[in-house]
Design an enzyme around this catalytic site. Structure first.
Site, PDB file in Angstrom:
ATOM      1  N   CYS A   1      41.123  67.945  13.113  1.00 45.68           N
ATOM      2  CA  CYS A   1      41.166  68.184  11.661  1.00 45.68           C
ATOM      3  C   CYS A   1      39.930  68.925  11.150  1.00 45.68           C
ATOM      4  CB  CYS A   1      41.324  66.866  10.915  1.00 45.68           C
ATOM      5  SG  CYS A   1      42.711  65.905  11.504  1.00 45.68           S
TER       6      CYS A   1
ATOM      7  N   HIS B   1      39.265  66.880   3.658  1.00 42.01           N
ATOM      8  CA  HIS B   1      40.398  66.825   4.578  1.00 42.01           C
ATOM      9  C   HIS B   1      41.454  65.883   3.988  1.00 42.01           C
ATOM     10  CE1 HIS B   1      42.938  66.464   7.944  1.00 42.01           C
ATOM     11  NE2 HIS B   1      42.518  65.277   8.333  1.00 42.01           N
TER      12      HIS B   1
ATOM     13  N   ASN C   1      49.017  64.877   6.352  1.00 42.96           N
ATOM     14  CA  ASN C   1      47.854  65.367   7.109  1.00 42.96           C
ATOM     15  C   ASN C   1      48.311  66.503   8.020  1.00 42.96           C
ATOM     16  OD1 ASN C   1      45.741  65.757   8.881  1.00 42.96           O
ATOM     17  ND2 ASN C   1      45.434  63.589   9.356  1.00 42.96           N
TER      18      ASN C   1
END
Ligand code: ACO
Length: 341
Positions: free
Chosen positions: A128, A268, A298
């Site tokens: 990520c 994020h 996500n």
């Protein structure tokens, strides 16, 4: 507002030329998977997913749509905003944990799809945090005058490594891509500072164990579910908040600014509770925090890249505004960057 901002890179790093983001773009697949639809797949509820994560729906790529396709579509939009053609690109970097295949790299496939020249193309794998890692690598090629125009992409087809029978993980992830064009512009300081970090001691918290040299694909590895993403959610959560806050504070300190100077914080997009905890600890107001998690879940390396594109296109940030991007992911890896848009 034009900042009277000295480029901290010149002070702390090296006398490289400034690197601006001259275009951003993103692409998410058409197919929407809602929480209500997930209720039919696993023992979960819209109420649990919403309160524990903030996610309402996510995008799922078609069977014939691969990470390189999502990446190429995002890249074309970024090129359009930057006003450049594919022939002008000197370097392509793709951040992803879901490449089309182990090799060749996805950046080479993107090069072919967008019709770029035979320029260098490589992938970065930092989960990520991948887009921030790729931005920093790309900016160094601009600063060192090796290249004039760098295409940086974060792209994922996480649905391909999601265990659709595991309610602990399948509700969290989605597919998508975000891209940025890096160039040097006389009127913008661009990427002011970046902080990156990693802790391999906690590698087991988030992984996909199968398919590499340690555990090559076999009938057994498939039967054992080793080709799916695994996560210790609680430990990951704690580490995410701690690492994102410390990276964000460090990058602000390096720029000699406090959070009030930041127009838009782009964290994020993993979990609304992580975003809120990070925002609170940094002293950011809800208005400063950019959130699109409810729409996409996500998307790992694509997450902050898609959010940056949406923040720019929605008018949330204007030229001259300062943006703080902060990310965290498997590795563990983390990073933060301050950008003058
Ligand atoms: N629906 C209903 N119940 C569920 C679901 C679900 N989808 N998923 C888990 N549960 C249950 C569990 O079985 C467990 O039940 P039990 O207590 O009976 O065993 C319980 O809910 C766990 O609940 P919580 O303790 O409240 O879970 P938590 O608050 O930790 O939330 C979550 C879980 C959402 C995964 C959270 O830990 C999280 O977001 N972690 C961080 C994820 C992250 O940041 N990832 C970033 C990197 S991703 C990358 O690098 C690819």
């Amino acid at each position: 507002m034009k900042t009277k901002f000295k480029n901290p890179r010149a002070k702390h790093d090296f006398q490289g030329r400034p690197c601006s983001i001259t275009g951003v773009g993103s692409y998410v697949p058409e197919k929407i998977l809602t929480n209500a639809q997930l209720e039919k797949l696993v023992d979960t509820s819209d109420e649990w997913i919403t309160t524990r994560t903030g996610i309402k729906e996510r995008r799922i790529a078609a069977a014939t749509e691969f990470t390189s396709d999502l990446a190429a579509k995002a890249a074309r939009r970024a090129m359009e905003m930057a006003g450049i053609t594919a022939e002008q690109i000197d370097l392509i970097i793709v951040a992803s944990i879901t490449p089309d295949m182990p090799f060749p790299n996805t950046a080479c496939l993107v090069q072919q799809k967008i019709g770029a020249r035979r320029v260098p193309a490589f992938d970065i794998e930092a989960a990520c945090s991948g887009f921030l890692y790729a931005l920093e690598v790309g900016q160094n090629f601009i600063a060192s005058r090796n290249f004039e125009t760098v295409l940086v992409i974060g792209a994922e087809k996480l649905s391909a490594i999601t265990n659709w029978t595991d309610r602990n993980t399948c509700v969290l992830f989605g597919d998508g891509a975000g891209a940025a064009i890096l160039q040097s512009r006389a009127d913008s300081h661009g990427l002011l500072a970046t902080v990156l970090g990693a802790d391999g001691n906690k590698a087991e918290l988030l992984s996909m164990p199968g398919g590499g040299s340690r555990c090559p694909a076999s009938a057994q590895s498939v039967a054992d579910g080793l080709h799916f993403l695994r996560m210790d959610g609680k430990e990951t959560f704690k580490n995410a908040v701690q690492a994102m806050c410390s990276a964000a504070n460090e990058v602000l300190t390096r720029c000699e600014i406090d959070i009030t100077r930041i127009k838009c914080v782009i964290p994020h997009q993993a979990n609304r509770r992580i975003i809120d905890a990070v925002g609170e600890r940094l002293g950011a107001t809800p208005e400063q925090l950019f959130v699109n998690l409810h729409k996409y879940g996500n998307t790992s390396a694509a997450s902050v890249a898609i959010a940056l594109d949406e923040a720019v296109r929605s008018g949330k940030v204007q030229r001259g505004d300062l943006i703080l991007i902060v990310a965290f992911g498997a590795g563990l890896t983390w990073g933060a960057a301050v950008i003058e848009w």
